[in-house]
Scaffold this motif. Sequence first.
Motif, PDB file in Angstrom:
ATOM      1  N   ILE A  34       0.841  -1.203   0.000  1.00  0.00           N
ATOM      2  CA  ILE A  34       0.000   0.000   0.000  1.00  0.00           C
ATOM      3  C   ILE A  34       0.876   1.252   0.000  1.00  0.00           C
ATOM      4  N   ILE A  35       1.900   1.265   0.838  1.00  0.00           N
ATOM      5  CA  ILE A  35       2.789   2.434   0.912  1.00  0.00           C
ATOM      6  C   ILE A  35       3.521   2.638  -0.413  1.00  0.00           C
ATOM      7  N   ALA A  36       4.007   1.550  -1.013  1.00  0.00           N
ATOM      8  CA  ALA A  36       4.699   1.662  -2.305  1.00  0.00           C
ATOM      9  C   ALA A  36       3.740   2.133  -3.394  1.00  0.00           C
ATOM     10  N   GLY A  37       2.498   1.670  -3.342  1.00  0.00           N
ATOM     11  CA  GLY A  37       1.504   2.119  -4.319  1.00  0.00           C
ATOM     12  C   GLY A  37       1.225   3.607  -4.197  1.00  0.00           C
ATOM     13  N   VAL A  38       1.131   4.085  -2.973  1.00  0.00           N
ATOM     14  CA  VAL A  38       0.915   5.520  -2.754  1.00  0.00           C
ATOM     15  C   VAL A  38       2.127   6.315  -3.241  1.00  0.00           C
ATOM     16  N   ALA A  39       3.328   5.796  -2.993  1.00  0.00           N
ATOM     17  CA  ALA A  39       4.546   6.498  -3.433  1.00  0.00           C
ATOM     18  C   ALA A  39       4.620   6.583  -4.958  1.00  0.00           C
ATOM     19  N   THR A  40       4.293   5.488  -5.644  1.00  0.00           N
ATOM     20  CA  THR A  40       4.349   5.525  -7.113  1.00  0.00           C
ATOM     21  C   THR A  40       3.235   6.397  -7.685  1.00  0.00           C
ATOM     22  N   LEU A  41       2.066   6.353  -7.066  1.00  0.00           N
ATOM     23  CA  LEU A  41       0.970   7.210  -7.528  1.00  0.00           C
ATOM     24  C   LEU A  41       1.328   8.683  -7.340  1.00  0.00           C
ATOM     25  N   ALA A  42       1.876   9.017  -6.188  1.00  0.00           N
ATOM     26  CA  ALA A  42       2.268  10.404  -5.930  1.00  0.00           C
ATOM     27  C   ALA A  42       3.366  10.854  -6.893  1.00  0.00           C
ATOM     28  N   SER A  43       4.304   9.966  -7.191  1.00  0.00           N
ATOM     29  CA  SER A  43       5.375  10.313  -8.130  1.00  0.00           C
ATOM     30  C   SER A  43       4.828  10.551  -9.531  1.00  0.00           C
ATOM     31  N   ALA A  44       3.923   9.685  -9.963  1.00  0.00           N
ATOM     32  CA  ALA A  44       3.348   9.844 -11.300  1.00  0.00           C
ATOM     33  C   ALA A  44       2.521  11.125 -11.395  1.00  0.00           C
ATOM     34  N   VAL A  45       1.737  11.403 -10.374  1.00  0.00           N
ATOM     35  CA  VAL A  45       0.900  12.610 -10.394  1.00  0.00           C
ATOM     36  C   VAL A  45       1.763  13.868 -10.307  1.00  0.00           C
ATOM     37  N   ALA A  46       2.772  13.844  -9.437  1.00  0.00           N
ATOM     38  CA  ALA A  46       3.634  15.025  -9.303  1.00  0.00           C
ATOM     39  C   ALA A  46       4.373  15.322 -10.603  1.00  0.00           C
ATOM     40  N   MET A  47       4.884  14.287 -11.249  1.00  0.00           N
ATOM     41  CA  MET A  47       5.603  14.511 -12.505  1.00  0.00           C
ATOM     42  C   MET A  47       4.632  14.849 -13.633  1.00  0.00           C
ATOM     43  N   GLY A  48       3.506  14.170 -13.673  1.00  0.00           N
ATOM     44  CA  GLY A  48       2.555  14.374 -14.766  1.00  0.00           C
ATOM     45  C   GLY A  48       1.872  15.726 -14.756  1.00  0.00           C
ATOM     46  N   THR A  49       1.816  16.363 -13.624  1.00  0.00           N
ATOM     47  CA  THR A  49       1.164  17.675 -13.542  1.00  0.00           C
ATOM     48  C   THR A  49       2.166  18.821 -13.460  1.00  0.00           C
ATOM     49  N   THR A  50       3.422  18.530 -13.714  1.00  0.00           N
ATOM     50  CA  THR A  50       4.455  19.562 -13.643  1.00  0.00           C
ATOM     51  C   THR A  50       4.412  20.426 -14.894  1.00  0.00           C
ATOM     52  N   SER A 165       9.647   7.853  -6.060  1.00  0.00           N
ATOM     53  CA  SER A 165       9.918   6.666  -6.861  1.00  0.00           C
ATOM     54  C   SER A 165      11.044   5.828  -6.259  1.00  0.00           C
ATOM     55  N   TYR A 166      12.080   6.479  -5.778  1.00  0.00           N
ATOM     56  CA  TYR A 166      13.173   5.724  -5.149  1.00  0.00           C
ATOM     57  C   TYR A 166      12.741   5.108  -3.815  1.00  0.00           C
ATOM     58  N   ILE A 167      11.820   5.743  -3.116  1.00  0.00           N
ATOM     59  CA  ILE A 167      11.257   5.129  -1.909  1.00  0.00           C
ATOM     60  C   ILE A 167      10.519   3.846  -2.284  1.00  0.00           C
ATOM     61  N   ALA A 168       9.777   3.885  -3.380  1.00  0.00           N
ATOM     62  CA  ALA A 168       9.064   2.687  -3.833  1.00  0.00           C
ATOM     63  C   ALA A 168      10.037   1.576  -4.227  1.00  0.00           C
ATOM     64  N   VAL A 169      11.163   1.925  -4.839  1.00  0.00           N
ATOM     65  CA  VAL A 169      12.170   0.906  -5.180  1.00  0.00           C
ATOM     66  C   VAL A 169      12.705   0.257  -3.904  1.00  0.00           C
ATOM     67  N   ALA A 170      12.998   1.062  -2.897  1.00  0.00           N
ATOM     68  CA  ALA A 170      13.485   0.516  -1.622  1.00  0.00           C
ATOM     69  C   ALA A 170      12.425  -0.376  -0.971  1.00  0.00           C
ATOM     70  N   LEU A 171      11.164   0.024  -1.063  1.00  0.00           N
ATOM     71  CA  LEU A 171      10.090  -0.801  -0.506  1.00  0.00           C
ATOM     72  C   LEU A 171       9.953  -2.118  -1.264  1.00  0.00           C
ATOM     73  N   PHE A 172      10.167  -2.083  -2.571  1.00  0.00           N
ATOM     74  CA  PHE A 172      10.137  -3.327  -3.349  1.00  0.00           C
ATOM     75  C   PHE A 172      11.226  -4.291  -2.876  1.00  0.00           C
TER      76      PHE A 172
END
Length: 186
Positions: A34-50, A165-172
């Motif tokens: 769940i935490i990794a999913g939130v991290a990847t979602l936040a990364s995608a949204v932050a980059m996609g709306t830049t 995104s790097y937090i999600a990699v560490a969680l993986f």
Amino acid sequence: MKGGSIELGEVSKNASTNKGVKRGLSIMDFILRIIAGVATLASAVAMGTTDERLPFATSFVQFRAEYDDLPSFVFFVLANSIVCGYLALSLILSILHIVRSTAVKSRILLIVLDMVMMGLLAAAASAAASIVYIAHYGNTQANWFPICQQYNSFCERISGSLIGSYIAVALFIIIILLSQSAISRN
């Protein structure tokens, strides 16, 4: 009775302890997903709306910086979105592992898919990190000047999305180790 044999109806303490440990590992796996999913979602949204625009001499001429100007950032957004979708779908198997802690084949499948998704996410984050580095520091040999002095908001958002995104990699990595530990306890 000597020799450690178990009477009918009696459960060994090691078996129940082992089952409890596997259930605990499965719950931890679920939470980390769940935490990794939130991290990847936040990364995608932050980059996609830049998006940032700077006026030049007049309001009709503007310089803009958007994530889709660079293919590495588009790859980053797509990879984070794919991994987020995978993590959402993998929660179903993670719940199955909480209920049935003896499931081995589905754990092996998740380990393989987790490693593939971790590789995809690490590749996307690394590609985006190289562009972020150029944006911050430039490259004098190639005459690429840093743009972060002009586009502060743009650079802050893309740097922040890399952190998620790097937090999600560490969680993986932790998720894979937990799954391997649960399999080895069978």
